[in-house]
Write a protein that holds these residues in place. Structure first.
Motif, PDB file in Angstrom:
ATOM      1  N   TRP A  64       0.824  -1.690  -0.060  1.00 31.08           N
ATOM      2  CA  TRP A  64      -0.288   0.205  -0.027  1.00 31.08           C
ATOM      3  C   TRP A  64       1.373   1.408   0.094  1.00 31.08           C
ATOM      4  O   TRP A  64       0.996   2.389  -0.579  1.00 31.08           O
ATOM      5  CB  TRP A  64      -1.019  -0.242   1.212  1.00 31.08           C
ATOM      6  CG  TRP A  64      -1.572   1.619   1.333  1.00 31.08           C
ATOM      7  CD1 TRP A  64      -2.533   1.475   0.967  1.00 31.08           C
ATOM      8  CD2 TRP A  64      -1.235   2.224   1.832  1.00 31.08           C
ATOM      9  NE1 TRP A  64      -4.292   2.663   0.889  1.00 31.08           N
ATOM     10  CE2 TRP A  64      -2.243   3.301   2.022  1.00 31.08           C
ATOM     11  CE3 TRP A  64      -1.122   2.980   3.209  1.00 31.08           C
ATOM     12  CZ2 TRP A  64      -2.687   4.625   2.246  1.00 31.08           C
ATOM     13  CZ3 TRP A  64      -0.711   4.000   3.252  1.00 31.08           C
ATOM     14  CH2 TRP A  64      -1.608   5.046   3.285  1.00 31.08           C
ATOM     15  N   LYS A  65       2.089   1.229   0.540  1.00 31.87           N
ATOM     16  CA  LYS A  65       2.491   2.476   0.554  1.00 31.87           C
ATOM     17  C   LYS A  65       3.712   2.659  -0.329  1.00 31.87           C
ATOM     18  O   LYS A  65       4.160   3.914  -0.668  1.00 31.87           O
ATOM     19  CB  LYS A  65       3.952   2.539   2.713  1.00 31.87           C
ATOM     20  CG  LYS A  65       3.638   2.703   3.625  1.00 31.87           C
ATOM     21  CD  LYS A  65       4.490   2.593   4.532  1.00 31.87           C
ATOM     22  CE  LYS A  65       3.775   2.895   5.836  1.00 31.87           C
ATOM     23  NZ  LYS A  65       3.097   1.458   6.039  1.00 31.87           N
ATOM     24  N   ILE A  66       3.816   1.529  -1.155  1.00 29.82           N
ATOM     25  CA  ILE A  66       4.597   1.543  -2.626  1.00 29.82           C
ATOM     26  C   ILE A  66       3.618   2.072  -3.385  1.00 29.82           C
ATOM     27  O   ILE A  66       4.041   3.079  -4.239  1.00 29.82           O
ATOM     28  CB  ILE A  66       4.976   0.654  -3.168  1.00 29.82           C
ATOM     29  CG1 ILE A  66       6.268  -0.097  -2.045  1.00 29.82           C
ATOM     30  CG2 ILE A  66       5.592   0.578  -4.539  1.00 29.82           C
ATOM     31  CD1 ILE A  66       6.411  -1.854  -2.767  1.00 29.82           C
ATOM     32  N   GLY A  67       2.318   1.593  -3.033  1.00 24.36           N
ATOM     33  CA  GLY A  67       1.324   2.417  -4.174  1.00 24.36           C
ATOM     34  C   GLY A  67       1.590   3.615  -3.999  1.00 24.36           C
ATOM     35  O   GLY A  67       1.148   5.085  -5.182  1.00 24.36           O
ATOM     36  N   LEU A  68       1.096   3.923  -2.486  1.00 25.53           N
ATOM     37  CA  LEU A  68       1.260   5.674  -2.705  1.00 25.53           C
ATOM     38  C   LEU A  68       2.013   6.593  -2.904  1.00 25.53           C
ATOM     39  O   LEU A  68       2.290   7.585  -3.792  1.00 25.53           O
ATOM     40  CB  LEU A  68       1.095   5.624  -0.542  1.00 25.53           C
ATOM     41  CG  LEU A  68       1.214   7.218  -0.456  1.00 25.53           C
ATOM     42  CD1 LEU A  68      -0.200   8.333  -1.331  1.00 25.53           C
ATOM     43  CD2 LEU A  68       1.006   7.371   1.174  1.00 25.53           C
ATOM     44  N   LEU A  69       3.772   5.607  -2.523  1.00 25.82           N
ATOM     45  CA  LEU A  69       4.644   6.324  -3.391  1.00 25.82           C
ATOM     46  C   LEU A  69       4.250   6.312  -4.817  1.00 25.82           C
ATOM     47  O   LEU A  69       5.527   7.398  -4.931  1.00 25.82           O
ATOM     48  CB  LEU A  69       6.148   5.547  -2.937  1.00 25.82           C
ATOM     49  CG  LEU A  69       7.923   6.183  -2.591  1.00 25.82           C
ATOM     50  CD1 LEU A  69       7.619   7.199  -1.828  1.00 25.82           C
ATOM     51  CD2 LEU A  69       8.175   4.818  -3.121  1.00 25.82           C
ATOM     52  N   GLY A  70       4.235   5.804  -5.496  1.00 24.38           N
ATOM     53  CA  GLY A  70       3.764   5.536  -6.820  1.00 24.38           C
ATOM     54  C   GLY A  70       3.058   6.703  -7.320  1.00 24.38           C
ATOM     55  O   GLY A  70       3.350   7.525  -8.528  1.00 24.38           O
TER      56      GLY A  70
END
Length: 324
Positions: free
Chosen positions: A79-85
């Protein structure tokens, strides 16, 4: 002996890597400007450059020793990687739009504000503690302020010429074309670049949080590149449509810029993520003001630009900020 090795790894290597990355980024911004002047859409540019970066890191999740030693990617990390993207793709599009409407020099100048924004956000997120009586806190605040001040000296104060311009005919034509770009709008460009450098500190903070949960830099950057590529492709399809004119790359400066940017983005994000893990967001952000001094130095060495007194004074002040 181990302590000495740790110091070299944590300080000297990290410092050298960040300076090298800033040098590379200045060159890549200039190449991007040349590509858009050749008619390439910056939306399509982001898609292709991140697609290349993703392919370059494709083997990473399968061969990374650190990834094999870690547990499976949890929903929290994904989820955090998605937000980072989302943050990364937005900042990239804003940044490239800003350079397209203005110049790489303005991008480097506005990037000077990144350390201040990052420091404030890190304090709010409790990643940095400011204890006024502690010398370490005083040094961080003073070093950040001095570096930013030096960068603004380079940007705003010209002074007397020290080394006068010595331009070849091809360089004169390049500088004239950059200065007379038909899409140039410094106000709009400055707005987009300010938005970019408000998002960059958020990227640093989220990436640092991810590294605490899943400290595998290359693997995280691989999945991050996938997310950015997908988001950028969606945006490009909305803005540019499916017209072959916008998507076909010709064997010219645009193709060279995309390839260089792809591998550069791969290296840039990996080094930044590694530095965030071992040194934290404030350390990484401290190097942004250095880019304006690098841009001036590269202009003097490779484009025959005039070196002014203000640039030298500003570079010295930035160096003092790094030593505090």
């Amino acid at each position: 002996m181990a302590g000495g090795g740790g110091f070299v790894y944590g300080e000297v290597v990290a410092f050298s890597a960040m300076v090298s990355i800033e040098c590379m980024n200045v060159g890549l911004n200039t190449l991007f400007k040349a590509a858009t002047m050749a008619g390439m859409s910056y939306h399509v540019f982001v898609v292709y450059s991140y697609a290349i970066a993703t392919l370059a890191l494709l083997p990473a999740p399968f061969f990374s020793r650190r990834s094999r030693a870690l547990p499976r990617l949890s929903f929290s990390v994904l989820w955090k990687i998605g937000l980072l993207g989302v943050i990364g793709s937005s900042s990239q599009i804003m940044g490239y739009a800003g350079i397209n409407y203005s110049s790489p020099t303005l991008a480097s100048a506005i990037g000077n504000l990144t350390p201040a924004f990052t420091f404030l956000l890190a304090v709010i997120c409790r990643m940095e503690k400011v204890i006024v009586r502690r010398r370490s806190s005083q040094a961080k605040v003073l070093g950040t302020a001095v570096s930013i001040a030096g960068a603004f000296v380079v940007t705003l104060y010209k002074g007397a010429p020290i080394i006068k311009a010595s331009l070849s005919s091809s360089t004169v034509q390049l500088n004239q074309s950059l200065a007379s770009s038909p899409t140039q709008n410094w106000v709009l460009g400055g707005f987009f670049l300010t938005c970019e450098y408000l998002l960059v500190p958020s990227w640093y903070i989220v990436q640092t949080q991810i590294m605490k949960e899943y400290p595998a830099e290359v693997t995280v950057v691989f999945f991050y590149n996938i997310v950015v590529c997908i988001i950028a492709a969606f945006v490009a399809l909305v803005t540019e449509g499916t017209s072959p004119t916008a998507w076909i790359l010709k064997p010219n400066v645009a193709l060279a810029s995309v390839v260089c940017s792809g591998f550069g983005s791969c290296l840039n994000n990996s080094v930044h993520t590694w530095a965030l893990r071992i040194k934290g967001p404030v350390f990484v952000a401290m190097f942004k003001p250095l880019s304006i001094a690098i841009a001036v130095a590269m202009g003097v060495m490779f484009l025959g630009d005039t070196l002014y007194l203000g640039s030298v004074i500003g570079a010295v002040v930035i160096s003092i900020g790094f030593t505090l």
